[in-house]
Write a protein that holds these residues in place. Structure first.
Motif, short mmCIF file in Angstrom:
data_model
loop_
_atom_site.label_atom_id
_atom_site.label_comp_id
_atom_site.label_asym_id
_atom_site.label_seq_id
_atom_site.Cartn_x
_atom_site.Cartn_y
_atom_site.Cartn_z
N VAL A 89 -1.87 -2.32 -10.25
CA VAL A 89 -1.43 -0.76 -9.90
C VAL A 89 -2.82 -0.35 -9.66
O VAL A 89 -3.57 0.13 -10.64
N LEU A 90 -3.35 -0.09 -8.63
CA LEU A 90 -4.66 0.51 -8.31
C LEU A 90 -4.55 1.99 -7.39
O LEU A 90 -4.01 2.00 -6.45
N ASP A 91 -5.27 3.01 -8.03
CA ASP A 91 -5.61 4.04 -7.45
C ASP A 91 -6.64 3.96 -6.59
O ASP A 91 -7.95 4.25 -7.07
N GLU A 92 -6.66 4.31 -5.43
CA GLU A 92 -7.91 4.50 -4.29
C GLU A 92 -9.12 3.80 -4.62
O GLU A 92 -10.18 4.44 -4.99
N PRO A 93 -9.02 2.56 -4.68
CA PRO A 93 -10.17 1.76 -4.92
C PRO A 93 -11.20 1.97 -4.02
O PRO A 93 -12.38 1.59 -4.44
N SER A 94 -11.28 2.65 -3.15
CA SER A 94 -12.19 2.77 -1.96
C SER A 94 -13.00 4.21 -2.16
O SER A 94 -13.98 4.52 -1.56
N MET A 95 -12.38 5.01 -3.18
CA MET A 95 -12.90 6.44 -3.34
C MET A 95 -14.32 6.44 -3.47
O MET A 95 -15.00 5.89 -4.53
N GLY A 96 -15.08 7.12 -2.52
CA GLY A 96 -16.42 7.46 -2.77
C GLY A 96 -17.58 6.36 -2.35
O GLY A 96 -18.63 6.42 -2.92
N GLY A 151 -1.69 -15.11 -6.51
CA GLY A 151 -0.17 -14.80 -6.30
C GLY A 151 -0.09 -13.29 -7.01
O GLY A 151 1.08 -13.05 -7.25
N LEU A 152 -1.16 -12.76 -7.48
CA LEU A 152 -1.20 -11.37 -8.15
C LEU A 152 -0.58 -10.65 -7.23
O LEU A 152 -0.77 -10.39 -6.00
N THR A 153 0.43 -9.88 -7.64
CA THR A 153 1.27 -8.68 -6.87
C THR A 153 0.64 -7.34 -7.04
O THR A 153 0.08 -6.85 -8.24
N ILE A 154 0.20 -6.75 -6.00
CA ILE A 154 -0.50 -5.60 -5.97
C ILE A 154 0.26 -4.28 -5.15
O ILE A 154 0.66 -4.34 -4.12
N LEU A 155 -0.11 -3.20 -6.07
CA LEU A 155 0.57 -1.98 -5.40
C LEU A 155 -0.70 -1.08 -5.51
O LEU A 155 -1.24 -0.99 -6.65
N LEU A 156 -1.46 -0.63 -4.28
CA LEU A 156 -2.40 0.26 -4.34
C LEU A 156 -2.17 1.48 -3.50
O LEU A 156 -1.53 1.37 -2.57
N ALA A 157 -2.42 2.64 -3.86
CA ALA A 157 -2.82 3.93 -3.44
C ALA A 157 -3.96 4.12 -2.63
O ALA A 157 -5.22 3.77 -2.97
N GLU A 158 -3.93 4.33 -1.08
CA GLU A 158 -5.12 4.54 -0.47
C GLU A 158 -5.15 5.93 0.65
O GLU A 158 -4.18 6.02 1.24
N GLN A 159 -5.89 6.60 0.42
CA GLN A 159 -6.10 7.73 1.63
C GLN A 159 -6.75 6.84 2.95
O GLN A 159 -6.48 7.31 3.97
N ALA A 188 0.79 -1.20 -0.07
CA ALA A 188 0.04 0.08 -0.01
C ALA A 188 0.58 1.15 0.16
O ALA A 188 2.11 1.41 0.46
N LEU A 189 0.33 2.14 -0.67
CA LEU A 189 1.00 3.70 -0.88
C LEU A 189 0.06 4.47 0.04
O LEU A 189 -1.14 4.50 -0.58
N LEU A 190 0.39 4.89 1.02
CA LEU A 190 -0.56 5.73 1.92
C LEU A 190 0.06 7.24 1.98
O LEU A 190 1.32 7.45 1.54
N GLY A 191 -0.88 8.09 2.06
CA GLY A 191 -0.24 9.48 2.27
C GLY A 191 -1.75 10.46 1.98
O GLY A 191 -2.74 10.16 1.33
N ALA A 192 -1.52 11.79 2.49
CA ALA A 192 -2.64 12.61 2.48
C ALA A 192 -2.81 12.97 0.95
O ALA A 192 -1.96 12.71 0.06
N ASN A 193 -3.92 13.71 0.58
CA ASN A 193 -4.35 14.50 -0.70
C ASN A 193 -3.32 15.01 -1.14
O ASN A 193 -2.64 15.84 -0.58
#
Ligand code: ATP
Length: 247
Positions: free
Chosen positions: A168-175, A196-204, A36-41
């Motif tokens: 590579v997923l960007d904010e799947p939780s958005m809204g 075994g899928l490798t996942i990188l996702l960004a999330e607030q 996971a890639l975390l961080g503010a707006n």
């Protein structure tokens, strides 16, 4: 080491007008990782994910330093299509479905991009519908008229149709409502565990990301400020307050 699939090596990026968005971010993903890639707006998460698929030029942005290696190969300047052919598949912002096409037609565009034959396409649809039974029920619905959760599932499904090795997923939780967010993260965890899928996702939403990812990197003002196993970061309530724009 040989099981490294994706490596960001001191990646810097800027948008036109010289707005620097990333300052030398390094990150390594091994086969089967869920990161996971975390961080503010505005921290730079989306920019890093777009850099991974060379999607910045479309936004008048560019990588200004460092490199991105996929299975040891420098893909920093490879085209977005080449990334998908290699198995590095993005599911980015706003879901970007074809709104007037049905859910199933949208899923099929993922297979077309990869040039899959009929049997592989049928297997892909079966996998997506098994993962998201709701999409099977809604397969003929016009995408633009489905719920936000169904659209996110369809966007993920379309990515799966391209047979990713790294997702590579960007904010799947958005809204989305908490129950739908949980359903989507469960599905991602299942994919990671079972295929075994490798996942990188960004999330607030750091809570949900840390409860599913194996490890996380916190980005602040375009810099990686903290990284570690998700289980350790979960024990640190100060992280939410310090880096993620929380209370
Ligand atoms: P969010 O969760 O809001 O998407 P983020 O962590 O993904 O935030 P980015 O979208 O990567 O952050 O933004 C990083 C920086 O780059 C911010 O200062 C932002 O204003 C700037 N930026 C992003 N996109 C563009 C663009 N197309 N043109 C100019 N500047 C941009």
């Amino acid at each position: 080491m040989s099981d490294i699939v994706l490596e960001f090596d001191r990646v810097s990026a800027a948008y036109s007008g010289a707005i620097a968005a990333l300052h030398g971010v390094s990150l390594t993903l091994r086969a089967g990782d869920f990161a996971a890639l975390l961080g503010a707006n505005g921290a730079g998460k989306t920019t890093l994910l777009k850099a991974a698929s060379n999607l910045l030029p479309a936004e008048r942005g560019r990588i200004t330093g460092g490199q991105i290696l996929y299975r040891g190969e420098d893909v920093t300047r490879a085209s977005p299509d080449a990334h998908i052919r290699k198995g590095l598949v993005p599911v980015l912002e706003g879901r970007r479905l074809f709104r007037s096409l049905s859910i199933e037609e949208n899923l099929l565009t993922g297979a077309h991009g990869k040039g899959l034959g009929r049997a592989a396409t049928a297997r892909g649809l079966e996998q997506v519908y098994a993962l998201f039974p709701r999409l099977a029920q809604r397969r003929h619905a016009v995408a633009g008229l489905t719920s936000g959760g169904e659209q996110q599932m369809a966007a993920i499904g379309r990515g799966l149709m391209a047979v990713p090795e790294v997702f590579v997923l960007d904010e799947p939780s958005m809204g989305l409502a908490p129950l739908v967010v949980a359903e989507i993260f469960e599905a991602l965890s299942r994919l990671n565990r079972e295929t075994g899928l490798t996942i990188l996702l960004a999330e607030q939403n750091s809570a949900i990301a840390l409860s599913h990812a194996h490890h996380a990197t916190v980005i602040e003002n375009g810099r990686s400020v903290l990284a570690g196993p998700a289980a350790e970061l979960r024990q640190r309530p100060d992280i939410q307050a310090s880096y993620l724009g929380g209370q």
